[in-house]
Enzyme design. Sequence first.
Site, short mmCIF file in Angstrom:
data_model
loop_
_atom_site.label_atom_id
_atom_site.label_comp_id
_atom_site.label_asym_id
_atom_site.label_seq_id
_atom_site.Cartn_x
_atom_site.Cartn_y
_atom_site.Cartn_z
N ASP B 102 0.85 -1.19 0.00
CA ASP B 102 0.00 0.00 0.00
C ASP B 102 0.88 1.24 0.00
OD1 ASP B 102 0.84 -0.63 2.65
OD2 ASP B 102 -0.65 0.78 3.45
N GLU B 169 0.02 -0.96 5.77
CA GLU B 169 1.11 -0.39 6.58
C GLU B 169 0.94 1.10 6.80
OE1 GLU B 169 4.82 1.20 8.02
OE2 GLU B 169 3.96 1.72 6.08
ZN ZN Z 1 6.96 2.10 4.08
ZN ZN Z 2 5.45 4.82 4.32
#
Ligand code: ZN
Ligand code: ZN
Lengths: 480, 480
Positions: B102, B169
């Site tokens: 992501d 993340e």
């Molecule tokens: Zn990263």
């Molecule tokens: Zn990042």
Amino acid sequence: MPGPTPKEFLNYIDSHADGFIKRLSDAVAIPSISGDATHRKDVFAMADWLNGQLKQVGVDTKLVDLGRHTMDGEDLPLPPAILGQIGNDKGKKTVLIYGHFDVQPANKSDGWDTEPFTLTIDEKTGRLIGRGSSDDKGPILGWLNVLQYHHEKKVPLPVNIKFCFEGMEESGSEGLDELVERESKKGGYFDGVDCVCISDNYWLNTRTPALTYGLRGLSYYKVTISGPARDLHSGVFGRMVHEPMTDLIQLLNTLVSPQGDILVKGVDEMVPRPDEDEKAIYAGLNYSIADVEEAAGASIALSADKVSVLMGRMREPSLSIHGIEGAFSGAGAKTVIPAKVSGKFSIRLVPPQTPAAVDPLVIAHLEAAFAKLGSKNNLTIENLHGGKPWIADHRHWNFEAAKKATREVYGQEPDLTREGGSIPVTLTFAESLGVNVLLLPMGRGDDGAHSTNEKLDKSNFLEGSKLLGTYLYELAAIAK
Amino acid sequence: MPGPTPKEFLNYIDSHADGFIKRLSDAVAIPSISGDATHRKDVFAMADWLNGQLKQVGVDTKLVDLGRHTMDGEDLPLPPAILGQIGNDKGKKTVLIYGHFDVQPANKSDGWDTEPFTLTIDEKTGRLIGRGSSDDKGPILGWLNVLQYHHEKKVPLPVNIKFCFEGMEESGSEGLDELVERESKKGGYFDGVDCVCISDNYWLNTRTPALTYGLRGLSYYKVTISGPARDLHSGVFGRMVHEPMTDLIQLLNTLVSPQGDILVKGVDEMVPRPDEDEKAIYAGLNYSIADVEEAAGASIALSADKVSVLMGRMREPSLSIHGIEGAFSGAGAKTVIPAKVSGKFSIRLVPPQTPAAVDPLVIAHLEAAFAKLGSKNNLTIENLHGGKPWIADHRHWNFEAAKKATREVYGQEPDLTREGGSIPVTLTFAESLGVNVLLLPMGRGDDGAHSTNEKLDKSNFLEGSKLLGTYLYELAAIAK
Ligand SMILES: [Zn+2]
Ligand SMILES: [Zn+2]
Ligand SMILES: [Zn+2]
Ligand SMILES: [Zn+2]
């Protein structure tokens, strides 16, 4: 108290309500946002629409090109002003009517319950909801309603009327001052005007019609802190560099106290304290703390003392922080150090304050505050626009005619108010023409102009249209 | 120093550069923004794309459903984690590799010179420009490059590899902790892992490869002031009501000094002062004030002392104010009093700080500061997400293998760094598996992750791919 106004006119307004609301709906549907370059074409479309409406009710109009201007770095054509006249009888008074057909920005995502550019009629409350319904398309259409009756029924108007409609009011009325000054001279379009009437503000409360004899001025500032060449990751750069947002927050924090006191030295101090007589005016107004809190929708008045709260709006300057451009403003959790951030704030001014007197104080204040930070970032300060405050004589025959009309239509004595907002062109008319200017509001104090869910109550639209017409008849009847 | 790495592998990387860059371009073209609900489908598409790529180079994969979550009031499916494995030789070490597919939000209008989701190759500088090029699609594709050689040439890998790729993340790694903890247990997918390697950070400068043994944690806050039921007109309400923006600015102003000192009592004080030995580590790093200022694009370092600036990033907490949600954030001059405004700020944490230890200090601080304002508005404080800081033993064989690989590929001793950002899952791997975790960055200090014009230098992509492969061979060769 029966007035000189034809009963047939008053009945006409009531019996044509549906058509009037349909016309308001057509006007609201044009998103004539002057402050957004992508909507400039809609401001032009709105000018065309209004011009067509005026012609249909017998007004002789002309569109005046106001040239071009730069907004947010883009060169744009200014929307035209619409000048109009109807009647030219030397035996009658001539009133100049002003309004603006541009509106504030509005997006459903700002928190509107309905589509802002679709006029929504709430049958239960009688509210006509939509951007511009109250500010200022509703009042302009009030004049159209009056004219439609006289045109259709071939009833001569009791006064001569000149019109001045603009499409840049929400963005500093660019180009209009020059036009008004030029046309106010001998031989100009406005030559011979006896008085001015502007319907672009609000009742103090939700119950009592009002006449307004004062407006605050405005000075709008953009203070920009820039540092990094681009946005930075707070993990990588946090506690290594001077962050523009930290600096900007420090600067904005020095401007105003949570109690509304302006902390820029010399600004509050410029205004003389009220004497007991002046305080008595505010004590007499039909108003309570509950009114401001109802209008705001929360118990957040700065004081429990009515006089103090009213003076805060009417005869004190105020400083509001509107927002920050360039910082993270979306939903969620972005860990960015924004590279360039601009705080937007404005000061509402009251006599004897002027932008020219206040600007140097603000600039010196910000520069001194920034110097104290010891930051290596850069500071720039811009004045985005400004206008002087204004006060009129509320004992003038122009006001007396409006008082009579109010008693006739509403059966009530109007509140005599000073307004917290600014319509800079009011002062331009007053100074250029040297005649009395009356502010004759149509909407209520809770209409939410410039806010989400802006509305105009149906009864204000209809009774307000009657009031505008009745005012013309009282103007004709009153001794100069 | 010739290593155990096949020369043919190193040549393969160079001769297949165009194909590798094409693949990076395909990956960047998928706007897999985890923090924006409207792009959630793209995060899923990215998972599918990466899963397909892994299968093509011989990895045995499975997608793991992580359930659903609520983001900005919307119920959304979480993108799947991708688990993979290649090799199962009891005689070889097993390394676990982590990455995230992501990315941060990006709009051209944020100030990008190119379309953020179109990988643009700047032939003059060798920069590969696009969102995710460096964070973290480039490094993930570095592993694919390594695997492609071994798969195509049928060369057995020197170690067994397990993969763990996630798509959340940038939005708090939702659902991943539970997965890692579960699969780290006896009989789980990660059972038998000897060490972990994560390539998701950056060199300290633009010249020297680095190994990273520490990460700051994060605690991200949203502090909301609400008052009026809707946005108000500053002319109508200015100096009548408590304005949420005034209150919020006052609160944000109490958090951090322009010099980066955290003003929330007890937060800075939690961290022990460095002794002379620790200071010597920072003094020895290949780094100058010019490096941070070049990376930031301006001369805005908090100090002229290199050690102090490096410690600010590596071993001190930092507090950044990211922006305000709900205030006026557009161009132009809107005279609004926003009804509800949310300040977003975060604190980067270092040992022994934890979100659990810091949150109560922040909340107590904000509540006390708000009480002092005497405002009638409402305060709410939310912790949007958090993660503990992490430190590893940089003398472990996992780090020694990476040091050897760095010398071999770059002919240089790597900087041993602690990083200012947070990758919370690093700590989860360290704690769940009880093995050493190495951070092996691919990109340079000026890549601009989370910023506009994010880039990965072509040489870092190619030499970085060689480094990842060489590290695997050195891992295999080194004594446990
Ligand atoms: Zn990263
Ligand atoms: Zn990042
Ligand atoms: Zn208006
Ligand atoms: Zn307005």
